[in-house]
Motif scaffolding. Sequence first.
Motif, short mmCIF file in Angstrom:
data_model
loop_
_atom_site.label_atom_id
_atom_site.label_comp_id
_atom_site.label_asym_id
_atom_site.label_seq_id
_atom_site.Cartn_x
_atom_site.Cartn_y
_atom_site.Cartn_z
N VAL A 16 -0.73 -7.02 -9.42
CA VAL A 16 -2.08 -6.45 -9.55
C VAL A 16 -3.08 -7.53 -9.93
N ALA A 17 -2.68 -8.45 -10.81
CA ALA A 17 -3.55 -9.55 -11.19
C ALA A 17 -3.90 -10.41 -9.98
N VAL A 18 -2.92 -10.66 -9.13
CA VAL A 18 -3.16 -11.43 -7.91
C VAL A 18 -4.13 -10.69 -6.99
N PHE A 19 -3.95 -9.36 -6.88
CA PHE A 19 -4.83 -8.57 -6.02
C PHE A 19 -6.27 -8.65 -6.51
N ALA A 20 -6.45 -8.60 -7.81
CA ALA A 20 -7.80 -8.66 -8.38
C ALA A 20 -8.45 -10.00 -8.09
N VAL A 21 -7.69 -11.08 -8.28
CA VAL A 21 -8.21 -12.42 -8.01
C VAL A 21 -8.59 -12.55 -6.53
N PRO A 155 10.85 -11.37 -1.46
CA PRO A 155 10.39 -9.99 -1.27
C PRO A 155 9.05 -9.71 -1.93
N VAL A 156 8.89 -10.13 -3.18
CA VAL A 156 7.62 -9.91 -3.89
C VAL A 156 6.50 -10.70 -3.22
N LEU A 157 6.80 -11.92 -2.78
CA LEU A 157 5.80 -12.75 -2.11
C LEU A 157 5.29 -12.07 -0.85
N LEU A 158 6.19 -11.58 -0.01
CA LEU A 158 5.80 -10.97 1.26
C LEU A 158 4.99 -9.70 1.04
N VAL A 159 5.40 -8.89 0.10
CA VAL A 159 4.66 -7.65 -0.18
C VAL A 159 3.27 -7.99 -0.73
N THR A 160 3.21 -8.97 -1.62
CA THR A 160 1.92 -9.36 -2.21
C THR A 160 0.98 -9.88 -1.14
N LEU A 161 1.47 -10.75 -0.26
CA LEU A 161 0.63 -11.29 0.80
C LEU A 161 0.18 -10.19 1.74
N GLY A 162 1.07 -9.26 2.06
CA GLY A 162 0.72 -8.16 2.95
C GLY A 162 -0.39 -7.30 2.38
N ILE A 163 -0.29 -6.96 1.10
CA ILE A 163 -1.33 -6.13 0.47
C ILE A 163 -2.64 -6.91 0.38
N CYS A 164 -2.57 -8.20 0.09
CA CYS A 164 -3.79 -9.02 0.05
C CYS A 164 -4.49 -9.02 1.41
#
Length: 215
Positions: A16-21, A155-164
Motif C-alpha cells: 500500500v505504501a508503494v501504491f501511494a508513492v 510474486p509480491v513484485l509482480l502483483v505490486t507492479l500490476g496494480i501500479c
Amino acid sequence: MTDLISLLQSHWPAMVAVFAVFAVAAGSPGPATLGIMGTAMARGRAAGMAFAAGVQLGSFTWATAAAIGLSAWLNTIAWGLTAIKIAGAVYLAWLAFKSLRSALSAKPVAASSSNARSLAGHFGRGALLHLTNPKAVLAWIAIVALTQTSGGGTPVLLVTLGICLVIGAVIFQGYALVFASPVMMAAYRKARRAIEGLLAAVFGYAGWRLWASAV
C-alpha cells in the motif's frame, strides 16, 4: 493460491505504501501529464486518451525492464542512463519548439499528415515521451527496490507492479477525460497561446535539466 493470498496479506502494508508513492508520482505535474492535458484540450478526448495510452505503454515497458534487472544493466553500462537522458532532452526540446511555435502564432499551427494528427500518431508521441524520460526509469527502479525490501520475492513484485500499472492507467486516462471536457476545451481555445507558452517553458526547462545532468 492460498499460499499466494497469505503472502500478499502479510506484505500488504508495504505494498500500500508503494501504491501511494506511485500514485503521487504518476499524478504530479510533469512532461507526461502535461502532454496528456495539452493533447486532450487541443485535440479532444480520443487524441488525449491515445496519448495517455502511449504513456501507459512506456510505463509498462519501464516496469518490465525494472523487474528484470534494468538497474543492474545501468550500473554495468555507464553510458546507459546518459544515453536515455540525452534522448529525452532532445525530444523534450522538440516538444518545446512545437509548443512555442504554436504560442507565437495567432492561429493554431496546423498539423501535417505526418506529425501525430492521427490517433496512432498521438499514441506514438505519448509512448516516445515516456520511453525517453529517465525519471520514469528511476521511479520504477525505486518501486522495485521498495517492494523487494519487504522480502516478498517475485510474486509480491509482480502483483505490486500490476496494480501500479492499473493505478497509472486510471490516472492518465482520467486526465485525458477531464481535460477533454467541453469546459476545458473552451478554456483552452480562449487561453491557447498562454497554455502553449507554459507547455513550451515546462518542456524546455525539463529538457535543459536532463541535458545538463547528462553532459
